[in-house]
Design a protein around this motif. Structure first.
Motif, PDB file in Angstrom:
ATOM      1  N   PRO A 120       3.893 -51.215  25.154  1.00 52.44           N
ATOM      2  CA  PRO A 120       2.551 -51.138  24.658  1.00 52.44           C
ATOM      3  C   PRO A 120       1.728 -50.546  25.966  1.00 52.44           C
ATOM      4  CG  PRO A 120       3.502 -53.418  24.934  1.00 52.44           C
ATOM      5  CD  PRO A 120       4.527 -52.371  25.182  1.00 52.44           C
ATOM      6  N   VAL A 121       0.377 -50.080  25.600  1.00 53.84           N
ATOM      7  CA  VAL A 121      -0.331 -49.237  26.382  1.00 53.84           C
ATOM      8  C   VAL A 121       0.331 -47.661  26.441  1.00 53.84           C
ATOM      9  CG1 VAL A 121      -1.533 -48.947  28.407  1.00 53.84           C
ATOM     10  CG2 VAL A 121      -0.928 -51.092  27.702  1.00 53.84           C
ATOM     11  N   TRP A 122       1.520 -47.765  26.886  1.00 55.43           N
ATOM     12  CA  TRP A 122       2.456 -46.527  26.977  1.00 55.43           C
ATOM     13  C   TRP A 122       2.412 -45.769  25.714  1.00 55.43           C
ATOM     14  CZ3 TRP A 122       3.539 -43.757  31.443  1.00 55.43           C
ATOM     15  CH2 TRP A 122       3.577 -44.616  32.743  1.00 55.43           C
ATOM     16  N   ARG A 123       3.020 -46.698  24.718  1.00 56.19           N
ATOM     17  CA  ARG A 123       3.359 -46.121  23.398  1.00 56.19           C
ATOM     18  C   ARG A 123       2.132 -45.127  22.989  1.00 56.19           C
ATOM     19  NH1 ARG A 123       5.149 -50.759  20.787  1.00 56.19           N
ATOM     20  NH2 ARG A 123       2.657 -51.224  20.679  1.00 56.19           N
ATOM     21  N   ASP A 124       0.800 -45.679  22.746  1.00 57.80           N
ATOM     22  CA  ASP A 124      -0.368 -45.110  22.445  1.00 57.80           C
ATOM     23  C   ASP A 124      -0.684 -43.877  23.282  1.00 57.80           C
ATOM     24  OD1 ASP A 124      -0.436 -46.940  20.509  1.00 57.80           O
ATOM     25  OD2 ASP A 124      -1.776 -48.112  22.018  1.00 57.80           O
ATOM     26  N   ILE A 125      -0.446 -43.625  24.353  1.00 59.88           N
ATOM     27  CA  ILE A 125      -0.847 -42.629  25.488  1.00 59.88           C
ATOM     28  C   ILE A 125       0.087 -41.644  25.224  1.00 59.88           C
ATOM     29  CG2 ILE A 125      -1.025 -41.760  27.767  1.00 59.88           C
ATOM     30  CD1 ILE A 125      -2.696 -44.495  28.297  1.00 59.88           C
ATOM     31  N   ARG A 126       1.500 -41.842  25.000  1.00 61.22           N
ATOM     32  CA  ARG A 126       2.448 -41.029  24.973  1.00 61.22           C
ATOM     33  C   ARG A 126       2.517 -40.067  23.830  1.00 61.22           C
ATOM     34  NH1 ARG A 126       5.262 -38.399  27.517  1.00 61.22           N
ATOM     35  NH2 ARG A 126       7.198 -38.542  27.376  1.00 61.22           N
ATOM     36  N   LEU A 165      -3.604 -40.470  32.898  1.00 58.64           N
ATOM     37  CA  LEU A 165      -3.063 -40.689  34.142  1.00 58.64           C
ATOM     38  C   LEU A 165      -3.735 -40.662  35.382  1.00 58.64           C
ATOM     39  CD1 LEU A 165       0.639 -39.118  33.978  1.00 58.64           C
ATOM     40  CD2 LEU A 165      -0.264 -41.557  33.191  1.00 58.64           C
ATOM     41  N   ARG A 166      -5.025 -39.929  35.244  1.00 61.11           N
ATOM     42  CA  ARG A 166      -5.918 -39.771  36.376  1.00 61.11           C
ATOM     43  C   ARG A 166      -7.023 -40.718  36.108  1.00 61.11           C
ATOM     44  NH1 ARG A 166      -4.750 -35.269  39.001  1.00 61.11           N
ATOM     45  NH2 ARG A 166      -3.700 -33.482  37.827  1.00 61.11           N
ATOM     46  N   LEU A 181      -7.110 -46.946  33.244  1.00 59.46           N
ATOM     47  CA  LEU A 181      -5.774 -46.730  32.651  1.00 59.46           C
ATOM     48  C   LEU A 181      -4.543 -46.715  33.393  1.00 59.46           C
ATOM     49  CD1 LEU A 181      -6.519 -43.992  29.778  1.00 59.46           C
ATOM     50  CD2 LEU A 181      -5.418 -46.207  29.279  1.00 59.46           C
ATOM     51  N   ARG A 182      -4.722 -45.962  34.846  1.00 55.99           N
ATOM     52  CA  ARG A 182      -3.593 -45.994  35.434  1.00 55.99           C
ATOM     53  C   ARG A 182      -2.979 -47.363  35.817  1.00 55.99           C
ATOM     54  NH1 ARG A 182      -2.470 -41.951  39.528  1.00 55.99           N
ATOM     55  NH2 ARG A 182      -1.622 -43.055  41.202  1.00 55.99           N
ATOM     56  N   GLN A 183      -4.137 -48.187  36.193  1.00 56.43           N
ATOM     57  CA  GLN A 183      -3.642 -49.859  36.380  1.00 56.43           C
ATOM     58  C   GLN A 183      -3.010 -50.272  35.276  1.00 56.43           C
ATOM     59  OE1 GLN A 183      -3.760 -50.323  39.500  1.00 56.43           O
ATOM     60  NE2 GLN A 183      -2.857 -52.292  39.207  1.00 56.43           N
ATOM     61  N   LYS A 184      -3.485 -50.175  34.148  1.00 54.08           N
ATOM     62  CA  LYS A 184      -3.003 -50.793  32.992  1.00 54.08           C
ATOM     63  C   LYS A 184      -1.485 -50.376  32.806  1.00 54.08           C
ATOM     64  CE  LYS A 184      -6.827 -51.861  29.950  1.00 54.08           C
ATOM     65  NZ  LYS A 184      -8.075 -51.066  29.406  1.00 54.08           N
ATOM     66  N   LEU A 185      -1.385 -48.895  32.753  1.00 48.38           N
ATOM     67  CA  LEU A 185       0.105 -48.554  32.578  1.00 48.38           C
ATOM     68  C   LEU A 185       1.005 -49.124  33.674  1.00 48.38           C
ATOM     69  CD1 LEU A 185      -1.246 -44.718  31.858  1.00 48.38           C
ATOM     70  CD2 LEU A 185       0.171 -46.251  30.387  1.00 48.38           C
ATOM     71  N   ILE A 186       0.703 -49.058  35.028  1.00 48.99           N
ATOM     72  CA  ILE A 186       1.317 -49.647  35.872  1.00 48.99           C
ATOM     73  C   ILE A 186       1.842 -50.815  35.480  1.00 48.99           C
ATOM     74  CG2 ILE A 186       1.647 -50.323  38.255  1.00 48.99           C
ATOM     75  CD1 ILE A 186      -0.193 -47.792  38.991  1.00 48.99           C
ATOM     76  N   GLU A 187       0.767 -51.924  35.043  1.00 48.00           N
ATOM     77  CA  GLU A 187       1.218 -53.401  34.771  1.00 48.00           C
ATOM     78  C   GLU A 187       2.028 -53.393  33.589  1.00 48.00           C
ATOM     79  OE1 GLU A 187      -2.774 -55.067  34.354  1.00 48.00           O
ATOM     80  OE2 GLU A 187      -3.053 -54.679  36.563  1.00 48.00           O
ATOM     81  N   GLU A 219       3.313 -45.873  40.253  1.00 49.14           N
ATOM     82  CA  GLU A 219       2.388 -45.025  40.806  1.00 49.14           C
ATOM     83  C   GLU A 219       3.141 -43.900  41.584  1.00 49.14           C
ATOM     84  OE1 GLU A 219       0.175 -47.460  43.468  1.00 49.14           O
ATOM     85  OE2 GLU A 219      -1.474 -45.835  43.403  1.00 49.14           O
ATOM     86  N   VAL A 220       4.241 -43.956  42.220  1.00 45.81           N
ATOM     87  CA  VAL A 220       4.725 -42.803  42.553  1.00 45.81           C
ATOM     88  C   VAL A 220       5.244 -41.709  41.443  1.00 45.81           C
ATOM     89  CG1 VAL A 220       7.208 -41.895  43.678  1.00 45.81           C
ATOM     90  CG2 VAL A 220       5.922 -44.084  44.393  1.00 45.81           C
ATOM     91  N   ILE A 221       5.568 -42.078  40.347  1.00 42.85           N
ATOM     92  CA  ILE A 221       6.200 -41.484  39.132  1.00 42.85           C
ATOM     93  C   ILE A 221       4.883 -40.819  38.685  1.00 42.85           C
ATOM     94  CG2 ILE A 221       6.826 -41.670  36.798  1.00 42.85           C
ATOM     95  CD1 ILE A 221       8.535 -43.905  37.686  1.00 42.85           C
ATOM     96  N   ILE A 222       3.781 -41.343  38.340  1.00 45.75           N
ATOM     97  CA  ILE A 222       2.626 -40.923  38.005  1.00 45.75           C
ATOM     98  C   ILE A 222       2.122 -39.818  38.819  1.00 45.75           C
ATOM     99  CG2 ILE A 222       0.286 -41.294  37.395  1.00 45.75           C
ATOM    100  CD1 ILE A 222       0.838 -43.930  36.539  1.00 45.75           C
TER     101      ILE A 222
END
Ligand SMILES: [Zn+2]
Length: 567
Positions: free
Chosen positions: A322-328, A339-340, A344-350, A399-402
């Motif tokens: 979830p969250v990733w699926r929509d963005i990807r 990602l910037r 959203l970034r925080q949501k993706l990390i979680e 975060e490292v990956i992003i």
């Protein structure tokens, strides 16, 4: 004598394992005519000063069955010194199959091998039903390199049984029909017959591919046809025995009995695995026992860890969450913007720590384990893990990956090893007397893995950097050994009278280059591409196909038919 091609001043490594020597190579009529000091003229001269002149390499584990129709060169293998490939592995071939049923056969290939159906639809002109007709179609195609082809069990089963192939055991009538097709294929020059019994091979609908429905007796009878004919090799993508010793022994026992009772050479890929570090050893013992008992069995070994090559341009471990699926799903530039965005970034990390529970098959990305996710900042190891960098920078691994992806405009690659993680096991396997170094899977898993470079990896990593294998041994492993096991007559050695499949390379610079993502498949489908440095010339059947790894326009490749077709 006037030569067609003269390769002057090079250092010959002839593929036998014999020490290198300096000599010229003269080619006439597609064959090596002279190796020695040559004073006569030639239509074309290559000055190979400072370079090694070796027999072209053979990759016996590819899936170029579909690709050969739209890519005569045989990329990415041709960029790594390969002059001959074997396709149709693991039960997947495009024949036998009538055009009206092609979607059924493509169903076998789409998910199991990650070949886009729209690319196959747009790129293949279907002109066959039977396997002999498929061979004729490949024979007619323009080709840069040489191709040999197995007939695959999934196609065969689907041809004979239709939809029942995906659900039922074969009847006696089905089996009789299948055996006849195997006979016809081997007589027409199929190099053998292949099957898959691994749960990694599924259709997009989550069904097993057709060959997985076969009983072992069905497999035995089909391989038995090759035994009766005295020709053909059997390749198998093996059963998932797990670590249950009874199941392992049962499977090993059946493989050995099959090799001994039919006399057919049996081959399969084998990898070390960090979760079962010694599993592979029982398969090497099996090969040794089978050979000691008079049978033929050999193991296909990779030259490095089997890595998924992940990126935001292709797939990432988080894509189904979830969250990733929509963005990807968004265009890459919009993903970059997301990602910037700090929220959203925080949501993706979680969200990245969640699990979907969906079954992952084949070479699909695994949920991330950051100790086993590496940053691919160069084409050969060593690599640092995301976990290590996260610890150093005191950041969350996601975060490292992003941040790495953003810094590279979303083009950062990450490696996720699936097997062969232990480099010393990989080395032990490539040097094993019952091994063949092959298994690029070229033509398949086109956006998931990039192993067409396993040959140049052997030459750069194991020969040059680690000095664990001599160059003479390595050339033998890549040329004569596979050419001999697969019976590619007149190939695999640089010898007078043998076919002029030749690779001229710089031993100090030959190496895989960084991969890239391209959308150059038919219908714009994407794939990973990887070239190599240090290759001066690649010669196939006496013609220079690649010069400095660029196509010269020549297309001298041939279909290599099995022994019964040659008689
Ligand atoms: Zn395969």
């Amino acid at each position: 004598m006037q030569y067609d091609l003269l390769i002057k001043n090079g250092t010959i490594i002839d593929g036998s394992g014999m020490p290198r020597f300096r000599a010229d190579v003269g080619v006439v009529g597609g064959k090596v005519a002279t190796i020695g000091k040559i004073h006569e003229g030639a239509n074309q001269v290559i000055d190979a000063e400072g370079h090694v002149v070796a027999p072209g390499f053979v990759d016996a584990h590819t899936h170029m069955d579909a690709q050969v129709f739209w890519d005569p060169l045989g990329t990415c293998s041709c960029w790594h010194g390969i002059t001959s490939v074997v396709m149709g592995n693991c039960g997947f071939s495009l024949a036998p199959c009538a055009e009206k049923d092609k979607l059924l056969v493509m169903r076998n290939l789409e998910r199991a091998e990650d070949i886009a159906p729209e690319a196959m639809e747009a790129g293949i002109k279907w002109s066959w039903t039977t396997f002999p007709e498929y061979l004729d179609a490949v024979d007619r195609l323009p080709k840069g390199i040489n191709y040999a082809a197995y007939m695959g069990h999934s196609a065969l089963r689907t041809y004979v049984m239709g939809e029942r192939a995906f659900t039922d055991a074969a009847t006696d009538a089905d089996l009789t029909a299948m055996k006849q097709e195997v006979r016809n294929a081997i007589r027409a020059g199929a190099i053998g017959f292949t099957t898959s019994r691994t749960r990694n091979h599924q259709t997009p609908q989550g069904q097993p591919v057709a060959s997985r429905l076969a009983t072992w007796d069905e497999v035995r009878q089909l391989v038995g046809v090759m035994g009766e004919l005295g020709a053909g090799i059997f390749e198998i993508a093996g059963e998932d025995t797990g670590l249950n010793p009874d199941r392992i022994n049962d499977y090993l026992g059946r493989l050995k009995a099959l090799a001994l009772e039919t006399g057919v050479p049996v081959t399969f890929g084998m990898f070390s695995n960090r979760k079962a570090p010694d599993y592979w050893r029982s398969f090497y013992s099996l090969a040794a026992e089978t050979v000691a008992a008079g049978g033929r069995m050999f193991v296909q070994a990779h030259s490095r860890s089997l890595n998924l090559v992940l990126s935001f341009e292709t797939t990432m471990p988080f894509d189904r969450l979830p969250v990733w699926r929509d963005i990807r799903k968004l265009p890459l530039s919009e993903q970059e913007a997301a990602l910037r965005n700090p929220d959203l970034r925080q949501k993706l990390i979680e969200a990245a720590s969640q699990r979907t529970g969906e079954r992952i098959v084949g070479a699909e990305a695994r949920p991330a384990n950051y100790k086993w996710l590496f940053v691919m900042d160069r084409a050969t190891p060593p690599y640092r893990s995301v976990a290590q960098i996260a610890a150093e920078q005191n950041k969350d691994p996601v975060e490292v990956i992003i941040d790495l992806a953003l810094a590279k405009k979303m083009k950062q690659f990450f490696l996720q090893p699936l097997a062969n993680e232990n480099d010393s096991h990989a080395l032990e396997m490539i040097k094993h007397p019952h091994s063949v170094v092959t298994f690029s899977d070229s033509g398949a898993h086109v956006s998931q893995i990039m192993d067409s470079s396993l040959q140049t990896h052997l030459l750069s990593h194991w020969v040059r950097e680690k000095q664990a294998v001599t160059l003479e041994e390595a050339v033998r492993m890549l040329a004569l050994v596979p050419a001999s096991y697969w019976g590619l007559s007149g190939r695999g050695l640089l010898r007078e009278g043998w076919k002029a499949d030749v690779v001229v390379f710089n031993p100090d610079t030959i190496a895989p280059m960084m991969p890239e993502v391209d959308h150059d498949l038919p219908a714009g489908a994407r794939r990973l591409k990887q070239k190599a440095s240090g290759l001066m010339a690649t010669v196939v059947n006496g013609k220079v196909v690649l010069r400095n790894n660029e196509h010269t326009g020549a297309l001298p490749g041939q279909l290599l038919r099995g022994p019964l077709a040659q008689r």
